[in-house]
Design a protein around this motif. Structure first.
Motif, PDB file in Angstrom:
ATOM      1  N   TYR A   1      -6.419   5.463   5.325  1.00  0.00           N
ATOM      2  CA  TYR A   1      -6.893   4.451   4.758  1.00  0.00           C
ATOM      3  C   TYR A   1      -7.174   4.740   3.330  1.00  0.00           C
ATOM      4  CZ  TYR A   1      -6.510   1.378   8.956  1.00  0.00           C
ATOM      5  OH  TYR A   1      -5.968   0.723   9.923  1.00  0.00           O
ATOM      6  N   ILE A   2      -6.544   3.848   2.372  1.00  0.00           N
ATOM      7  CA  ILE A   2      -7.016   4.133   1.080  1.00  0.00           C
ATOM      8  C   ILE A   2      -8.501   3.857   0.713  1.00  0.00           C
ATOM      9  CG2 ILE A   2      -6.471   3.099  -1.254  1.00  0.00           C
ATOM     10  CD1 ILE A   2      -3.666   2.615  -0.435  1.00  0.00           C
TER      11      ILE A   2
ATOM     12  N   MET B   1       0.697  -1.167   0.083  1.00  0.00           N
ATOM     13  CA  MET B   1      -0.109  -0.028   0.085  1.00  0.00           C
ATOM     14  C   MET B   1       0.682   1.373   0.040  1.00  0.00           C
ATOM     15  SD  MET B   1      -2.737  -1.546   0.325  1.00  0.00           S
ATOM     16  CE  MET B   1      -4.071  -0.971   0.918  1.00  0.00           C
TER      17      MET B   1
ATOM     18  N   GLY C   1      -8.675  -2.180   3.311  1.00  0.00           N
ATOM     19  CA  GLY C   1      -8.617  -2.282   4.749  1.00  0.00           C
ATOM     20  C   GLY C   1      -7.078  -2.320   4.825  1.00  0.00           C
ATOM     21  N   ASP C   2      -6.929  -2.919   6.246  1.00  0.00           N
ATOM     22  CA  ASP C   2      -5.421  -3.026   6.613  1.00  0.00           C
ATOM     23  C   ASP C   2      -4.732  -4.134   5.982  1.00  0.00           C
ATOM     24  OD1 ASP C   2      -3.689  -2.047   9.395  1.00  0.00           O
ATOM     25  OD2 ASP C   2      -3.082  -4.176   8.262  1.00  0.00           O
ATOM     26  N   ALA C   3      -3.945  -3.973   4.968  1.00  0.00           N
ATOM     27  CA  ALA C   3      -3.215  -5.164   4.347  1.00  0.00           C
ATOM     28  C   ALA C   3      -2.471  -6.178   5.319  1.00  0.00           C
ATOM     29  CB  ALA C   3      -2.235  -4.610   3.352  1.00  0.00           C
TER      30      ALA C   3
HETATM   31  N1  URA Z   1      -1.939   0.716   5.110  1.00  0.00           N
HETATM   32  C1  URA Z   1      -3.018  -0.327   4.736  1.00  0.00           C
HETATM   33  O1  URA Z   1      -2.877  -1.571   5.157  1.00  0.00           O
HETATM   34  N2  URA Z   1      -4.145   0.062   4.358  1.00  0.00           N
HETATM   35  C2  URA Z   1      -4.445   1.318   3.825  1.00  0.00           C
HETATM   36  O2  URA Z   1      -5.450   1.409   3.522  1.00  0.00           O
HETATM   37  C3  URA Z   1      -3.530   2.367   4.293  1.00  0.00           C
HETATM   38  C4  URA Z   1      -2.456   1.851   4.624  1.00  0.00           C
END
Ligand code: URA
Length: 222
Positions: free
Chosen positions: A204-205, A142, A210-212
């Protein structure tokens, strides 16, 4: 966002990128499905990112006759630098594809208040000998604010790695992060599968995935 249209930002357009992005965006996909599609995306991006690896001629013998072949030039050192922890999804694939690469982990977490990176691990040497013979691929699925990407790039520059020998590989990116990176490092090559709409107020994008790291390591609560 004109400056993200730099020639050095390469968006890899491929039906399998679209398909696998669709899979990883879906919050209902299970952890195995998420990991598989991340691996597939990483494979496509790594092939693109390593397209310019230098080759050297070697003489070998096949069972039939002697011949000259091209192999990756072993005068060059190839480094993959995954930003922990989500970057591991790309480095696992990269080290399986590329011969004799060195994996040099860098660890940062994001301070949720300031959105600034906080370093906790750095497996790079104090300095690099013959930096003109070193190719560094920085890996993070990300590019969001761009702050941790910026910190990792700055670390390698400070240790003598040439910007033209660096490539940033990211599955998803957004205009905010790309603007920061292309402004400060106009000669950096960035490979991504998609530029999303924007960042939300929590960094967050959007629409993103979400959170990769959480999704990759199954620490994600739906
Ligand atoms: N890191 C992530 O994992 N997801 C995001 O959307 C932004 C930063």
């Amino acid at each position: 966002m004109k400056n993200i249209m730099s020639n050095n930002v390469i968006v890899v357009n491929h039906p399998l990128c679209e398909h696998n992005l669709a899979v990883i965006r879906d919050k209902n996909i299970n952890s195995d499905g998420f990991k598989n599609s991340m691996r597939r995306l990483a494979t496509i991006l790594i092939l693109e990112a390593t397209k310019d690896l230098p080759l050297k001629k070697y003489n070998i013998e096949t069972p039939i006759k002697e011949c000259t072949v091209n192999k990756v030039d072993d005068d060059y050192k190839i480094i993959f630098a995954p930003i922990l922890r989500a970057g591991l999804a790309i480095s696992d694939v990269a080290s399986a594809i590329v011969p004799d690469a060195s994996i040099q982990h860098v660890g940062m977490y994001r301070d949720e208040t300031t959105l600034e990176p906080v370093w906790y691990y750095d497996k790079t040497p104090v300095y690099y000998e013959n930096p003109e013979k070193i190719k560094v691929f920085i890996l993070d699925p990300m590019i969001a604010t761009g702050n941790s990407s910026h910190a990792a790039i700055s670390l390698f520059l400070k240790k003598g790695i040439l910007i033209e020998n660096m490539v940033f590989v990211s599955i998803l990116s957004c205009p905010e992060g790309l603007s920061l990176l292309t402004k400060d490092f106009p000669d950096l090559k960035i490979i991504t599968a998609k530029i999303d709409e924007c960042l939300n107020e929590r960094g967050y994008i959007v629409p993103g995935l979400g959170d990769a790291g959480d999704r990759l390591f199954n620490t994600f609560e739906k």
